[in-house]
Scaffold this active site. Structure first.
Site, PDB file in Angstrom:
ATOM      1  N   ARG A   1      35.873  46.028  41.247  1.00 45.39           N
ATOM      2  CA  ARG A   1      36.088  46.118  39.891  1.00 45.39           C
ATOM      3  C   ARG A   1      35.439  45.296  38.897  1.00 45.39           C
ATOM      4  O   ARG A   1      35.688  43.798  39.213  1.00 45.39           O
ATOM      5  CB  ARG A   1      37.566  46.288  39.530  1.00 45.39           C
ATOM      6  CG  ARG A   1      38.104  47.400  40.342  1.00 45.39           C
ATOM      7  CD  ARG A   1      39.590  47.561  40.116  1.00 45.39           C
ATOM      8  NE  ARG A   1      40.425  46.206  40.853  1.00 45.39           N
ATOM      9  CZ  ARG A   1      41.596  46.261  41.014  1.00 45.39           C
ATOM     10  NH1 ARG A   1      42.519  47.113  40.535  1.00 45.39           N
ATOM     11  NH2 ARG A   1      42.095  45.177  41.677  1.00 45.39           N
TER      12      ARG A   1
ATOM     13  N   GLY B   1      66.758  43.847  28.083  1.00 40.72           N
ATOM     14  CA  GLY B   1      65.514  44.757  28.521  1.00 40.72           C
ATOM     15  C   GLY B   1      65.888  46.000  29.054  1.00 40.72           C
ATOM     16  O   GLY B   1      67.189  46.716  28.840  1.00 40.72           O
TER      17      GLY B   1
ATOM     18  N   VAL C   1      50.790  42.009  47.716  1.00 36.81           N
ATOM     19  CA  VAL C   1      51.756  41.797  48.745  1.00 36.81           C
ATOM     20  C   VAL C   1      52.351  42.973  49.044  1.00 36.81           C
ATOM     21  O   VAL C   1      52.681  43.189  50.188  1.00 36.81           O
ATOM     22  CB  VAL C   1      52.070  40.291  48.631  1.00 36.81           C
ATOM     23  CG1 VAL C   1      53.226  40.138  49.902  1.00 36.81           C
ATOM     24  CG2 VAL C   1      51.301  39.182  48.774  1.00 36.81           C
TER      25      VAL C   1
ATOM     26  N   TYR D   1      43.700  42.673  29.744  1.00 35.25           N
ATOM     27  CA  TYR D   1      45.191  41.846  29.873  1.00 35.25           C
ATOM     28  C   TYR D   1      45.224  40.524  29.659  1.00 35.25           C
ATOM     29  O   TYR D   1      45.956  39.766  28.991  1.00 35.25           O
ATOM     30  CB  TYR D   1      45.569  42.396  31.518  1.00 35.25           C
ATOM     31  CG  TYR D   1      46.805  41.664  31.895  1.00 35.25           C
ATOM     32  CD1 TYR D   1      48.021  42.454  31.978  1.00 35.25           C
ATOM     33  CD2 TYR D   1      46.800  40.521  32.643  1.00 35.25           C
ATOM     34  CE1 TYR D   1      49.309  41.994  32.076  1.00 35.25           C
ATOM     35  CE2 TYR D   1      48.057  40.253  33.052  1.00 35.25           C
ATOM     36  CZ  TYR D   1      49.318  40.795  32.990  1.00 35.25           C
ATOM     37  OH  TYR D   1      50.640  40.237  33.347  1.00 35.25           O
TER      38      TYR D   1
ATOM     39  N   SER E   1      49.454  34.362  32.339  1.00 41.06           N
ATOM     40  CA  SER E   1      48.873  34.921  33.498  1.00 41.06           C
ATOM     41  C   SER E   1      47.610  33.778  33.982  1.00 41.06           C
ATOM     42  O   SER E   1      46.745  34.057  33.275  1.00 41.06           O
ATOM     43  CB  SER E   1      48.125  36.351  33.330  1.00 41.06           C
ATOM     44  OG  SER E   1      47.603  36.489  34.367  1.00 41.06           O
TER      45      SER E   1
END
Length: 316
Positions: free
Chosen positions: A271, A39, A190, A146, A121
């Site tokens: 949102r 990466g 967080v 997403y 996710s």
């Protein structure tokens, strides 16, 4: 339940330089695996354990094919755009991440990879929940680009498992937090809250603060990924979360308690892409992996706050 050991196993971590990738590499090296990171350059190279490294992009087919040579287990953390960017330009996100993900799966087949672990996710693929906590059998109706893209990658992972025999595990992860998560990336509430409070600025919250999310300490997430690499059971998609919901107001209060202070909260319009509540049912992964979250919420916050303070506010 996973059995055996990763000692001596050749493991390729795609996206190793990121927040989750760093913790995963640390856990793999501690387990005795032979780790190859791929990466972009690590954000915190001083924390990266000794391993083989290849710098490359997700769409670099030649570099990926070379990195896959000899890999027994592949952990895919690439294609990890953030929700805001994916929603802003869904076409670009789709063409860059989904196409690259499909090509990666083809390359894994050619390289005869034994096991493929993908982090999806859990916070977005289900959409607005009909039951809480959300089980893996819940309908997947994401309301963000997403979430749609993550779900599409999941489907291709399952397709390659069915057609080409690639053994795979998809982990639908909750919101990870912990040390080495940048508070400035636009993802990771967080870390962002802690940094905002340490800077003495008011916290900005979308909506009324009653949106509920599931938070998971990154070390527990990494442990589950190692379990996934060893898992030989029948399940291919598993939730990975704490099973506990916390509102944004609860999180702000917990951060303030950790830092020993309070501050202003500014409420902004909600949102459309934010579901009102997301808490993952972790019954399946507890049963199949024998896994459970180990880090207490308050202790994880303290570790995270101490790291952010030392890294970004050393003069305090």
């Amino acid at each position: 339940m996973p059995s055996g050991s990763l000692a001596g196993t050749s493991c390729l971590v795609l996206g190793a330089g990121g927040f989750i990738g760093l913790h995963l590499c640390q856990a793999l090296v501690a387990a005795g695996a032979r780790v190859h990171g791929y990466g972009r350059a690590p954000a915190f190279p001083e924390a990266m354990p000794p391993l083989r490294w290849t710098s490359g992009e997700f769409d670099d087919t030649e570099a990926l094919a070379e990195a896959l040579r000899g890999a027994e287990v592949v952990f895919n953390l690439l294609g990890g755009s953030i929700p805001a960017l994916a929603n802003r330009d869904p076409q670009a996100d789709l063409s860059s991440n989904l196409v690259a993900s499909v090509r990666l799966l083809e390359l894994c087949g050619e390289a005869e990879v034994r096991k493929f672990v993908f982090i999806s996710s859990g916070g977005t693929v289900y959409g607005v929940p009909r039951v809480i906590p959300i089980p893996e059998t819940h309908p997947t109706d994401p309301i963000s680009a997403y979430g749609i893209h993550k779900l599409m990658v999941e489907k291709y992972v399952g397709l390659h498992a069915q057609l080409n025999g690639l053994r795979s595990v998809v982990l639908r992860a909750a919101n990870p937090f912990g040390p080495y998560q940048s508070p400035h990336r636009g993802q990771g509430i967080v870390a962002a809250l802690i940094a905002t409070r340490l800077a003495g600025r008011p916290v900005r919250i979308w909506g009324d603060g009653r949106v509920v999310r599931d938070f998971l300490y990154v070390g527990d997430l990494a442990e589950a990924m190692l379990d996934a690499a060893l898992y030989e059971g029948p399940e291919q998609v598993l939730n990975l979360g704490s099973g506990v919901g916390r509102s944004m107001l609860d999180v702000v209060a917990a951060v303030d308690a950790t830092l020993g202070g309070t501050g202003e909260i500014i409420f902004q319009p909600g949102r459309n892409a934010d579901v009102p509540v997301n808490v993952l049912d972790n019954t399946l992964i507890r049963r199949e992996f024998g896994w459970k979250p180990r880090m207490e919420w308050e202790a994880g916050l303290r570790l995270t706050a101490d790291w952010i303070a030392a890294t970004y506010f050393p003069a305090r």
